[in-house]
Write a protein that holds these residues in place. Structure first.
Motif, mmCIF file in Angstrom:
data_model
loop_
_atom_site.group_PDB
_atom_site.id
_atom_site.type_symbol
_atom_site.label_atom_id
_atom_site.label_comp_id
_atom_site.label_asym_id
_atom_site.label_seq_id
_atom_site.Cartn_x
_atom_site.Cartn_y
_atom_site.Cartn_z
ATOM 1 N N GLU A 200 0.836 -1.202 0.000
ATOM 2 C CA GLU A 200 0.000 0.000 0.000
ATOM 3 C C GLU A 200 0.870 1.251 0.000
ATOM 4 N N ARG A 201 1.944 1.228 0.765
ATOM 5 C CA ARG A 201 2.858 2.378 0.766
ATOM 6 C C ARG A 201 3.448 2.595 -0.627
ATOM 7 N N GLU A 202 3.781 1.503 -1.294
ATOM 8 C CA GLU A 202 4.338 1.635 -2.640
ATOM 9 C C GLU A 202 3.295 2.179 -3.615
ATOM 10 N N LEU A 203 2.047 1.761 -3.485
ATOM 11 C CA LEU A 203 0.998 2.284 -4.360
ATOM 12 C C LEU A 203 0.775 3.774 -4.110
ATOM 13 N N LEU A 204 0.871 4.203 -2.863
ATOM 14 C CA LEU A 204 0.732 5.628 -2.564
ATOM 15 C C LEU A 204 1.958 6.408 -3.047
ATOM 16 N N ALA A 205 3.126 5.763 -3.024
ATOM 17 C CA ALA A 205 4.309 6.400 -3.608
ATOM 18 C C ALA A 205 4.111 6.609 -5.106
ATOM 19 N N VAL A 206 3.567 5.599 -5.780
ATOM 20 C CA VAL A 206 3.272 5.729 -7.208
ATOM 21 C C VAL A 206 2.308 6.890 -7.440
ATOM 22 N N THR A 207 1.307 7.019 -6.577
ATOM 23 C CA THR A 207 0.349 8.118 -6.707
ATOM 24 C C THR A 207 1.054 9.466 -6.669
ATOM 25 N N ALA A 208 1.892 9.668 -5.651
ATOM 26 C CA ALA A 208 2.590 10.950 -5.524
ATOM 27 C C ALA A 208 3.503 11.204 -6.716
ATOM 28 N N LEU A 209 4.189 10.175 -7.168
ATOM 29 C CA LEU A 209 5.134 10.344 -8.271
ATOM 30 C C LEU A 209 4.432 10.536 -9.604
ATOM 31 N N CYS A 210 3.182 10.079 -9.714
ATOM 32 C CA CYS A 210 2.411 10.369 -10.929
ATOM 33 C C CYS A 210 2.100 11.858 -11.031
ATOM 34 N N LEU A 211 2.093 12.554 -9.900
ATOM 35 C CA LEU A 211 1.894 13.995 -9.921
ATOM 36 C C LEU A 211 3.204 14.753 -10.018
ATOM 37 N N ARG A 212 4.230 14.272 -9.317
ATOM 38 C CA ARG A 212 5.449 15.058 -9.169
ATOM 39 C C ARG A 212 6.621 14.566 -10.007
ATOM 40 N N GLY A 213 6.583 13.271 -10.421
ATOM 41 C CA GLY A 213 7.758 12.729 -11.061
ATOM 42 C C GLY A 213 8.884 12.623 -10.032
ATOM 43 N N PRO A 214 10.120 12.367 -10.482
ATOM 44 C CA PRO A 214 10.535 12.127 -11.863
ATOM 45 C C PRO A 214 10.237 10.709 -12.333
ATOM 46 N N ALA A 215 10.348 10.509 -13.641
ATOM 47 C CA ALA A 215 9.927 9.253 -14.247
ATOM 48 C C ALA A 215 10.734 8.062 -13.740
ATOM 49 N N GLU B 175 -6.170 8.350 -13.597
ATOM 50 C CA GLU B 175 -6.581 8.989 -14.848
ATOM 51 C C GLU B 175 -7.895 9.732 -14.658
ATOM 52 N N GLY B 176 -8.811 9.131 -13.888
ATOM 53 C CA GLY B 176 -10.067 9.803 -13.603
ATOM 54 C C GLY B 176 -9.890 11.047 -12.763
ATOM 55 N N ARG B 177 -8.878 11.047 -11.885
ATOM 56 C CA ARG B 177 -8.630 12.207 -11.022
ATOM 57 C C ARG B 177 -7.821 13.288 -11.741
ATOM 58 N N LEU B 178 -6.821 12.869 -12.516
ATOM 59 C CA LEU B 178 -5.849 13.808 -13.067
ATOM 60 C C LEU B 178 -6.090 14.148 -14.527
ATOM 61 N N GLY B 179 -6.839 13.310 -15.226
ATOM 62 C CA GLY B 179 -7.015 13.493 -16.660
ATOM 63 C C GLY B 179 -6.058 12.597 -17.426
ATOM 64 N N PRO B 180 -6.479 12.079 -18.573
ATOM 65 C CA PRO B 180 -5.680 11.092 -19.306
ATOM 66 C C PRO B 180 -4.388 11.639 -19.884
ATOM 67 N N THR B 181 -4.250 12.958 -19.979
ATOM 68 C CA THR B 181 -3.049 13.526 -20.590
ATOM 69 C C THR B 181 -2.011 13.963 -19.556
ATOM 70 N N ALA B 182 -2.228 13.653 -18.277
ATOM 71 C CA ALA B 182 -1.251 14.029 -17.253
ATOM 72 C C ALA B 182 0.119 13.452 -17.614
ATOM 73 N N GLU B 183 1.130 14.298 -17.572
ATOM 74 C CA GLU B 183 2.460 13.937 -18.083
ATOM 75 C C GLU B 183 3.014 12.670 -17.443
ATOM 76 N N HIS B 184 3.027 12.605 -16.127
ATOM 77 C CA HIS B 184 3.669 11.485 -15.454
ATOM 78 C C HIS B 184 2.793 10.239 -15.453
ATOM 79 N N LEU B 185 1.493 10.403 -15.626
ATOM 80 C CA LEU B 185 0.619 9.237 -15.729
ATOM 81 C C LEU B 185 0.926 8.457 -16.999
#
Length: 227
Positions: free
Chosen positions: A157-172, A200-210
């Motif tokens: 769960e911690r790793e999934l939440l890390a993925v969440t944060a990095l989908c917003l902030r990066g880096p890749a 994708e539903g929260r950020l939009g499909p074109t979010a850069e890091h998503l």
């Protein structure tokens, strides 16, 4: 300190815990949805959304652990601001004695998790941290040893939440690493796909890091590599 990354599509107001958003799935992602939204709100500096989430459900240990962990990805100032806003709105609940116990950095425990996540690549990834020994110590002892192995949330769960944060902030590169880490710690590819669809539903499909996350997931082996 507000969100300074690429524009993100506005989300609708936070629904209550009875909303279909919070009960539509029986997978292990469903219990994380509120914490995913918490991570998004803090990453963006969306304090109204953060306070609305507090109203959805009184903060419990899982809420507090998700918030504490975010300092690894957005920095202490953003998390201190989040705690301050929540305290002025009624607090974050009373931590248990176990939760409140101050631990030192735990490099041995951190190295064990680091090797679990990176497997045969652990030595190369550690070398990529650079030449300063303090950075190595902070990453292994604090980030991996003290924070990512704390109780209150399962490691996957911690790793999934890390993925969440990095989908917003990066880096890749770090995003790809924590996608691998989620798999190594027990998440499934289907759960990662579900998380990315949720984001994708929260950020939009074109979010850069998503987009980078989806590409990284496609490149990962079907099964996590043995450590």
């Amino acid at each position: 300190m507000g969100w300074s990354g690429p524009p993100i599509r506005s989300r609708s107001p936070v629904e209550t815990s009875r909303s279909p958003r919070y009960r539509r799935s029986v997978s292990r992602i469903a219990p994380l949805e509120l914490l995913v939204d918490l991570s998004i709100a803090v990453c963006r500096g969306d304090w109204d959304a953060l306070l609305a989430l507090r109203a959805v459900r009184p903060p419990d240990r899982r809420f507090r652990e998700a918030l504490l962990q975010l300092h690894l990805f957005v920095g202490f100032p953003q998390v201190v601001e989040a705690f301050g806003r929540l305290e002025r709105a009624g607090g974050v609940g009373a931590p248990s004695p176990e939760e409140s116990e101050l631990e030192p950095d735990l490099p041995d425990r951190g190295r064990e998790l680091f090797r679990r996540i990176y497997g045969d690549h652990a030595a190369r990834v550690e070398q990529a941290l650079g030449s300063h020994p303090q950075l190595h110590g902070w990453v292994l002892g604090h980030a991996y040893g003290r924070v990512l192995t704390r109780g209150g949330l399962a490691t996957f769960e911690r790793e999934l939440l890390a993925v969440t944060a990095l989908c917003l902030r990066g880096p890749a590169r770090q995003l790809a690493s924590h996608l691998r880490g989620a798999l190594a710690c027990g998440a499934t590819r289907a759960e990662l796909e579900e998380l990315l669809t949720l984001l994708e539903g929260r950020l939009g499909p074109t979010a850069e890091h998503l987009s980078a996350a989806r590409q990284a997931l496609e490149r990962l082996p079907l099964e996590p590599e043995a450590s």
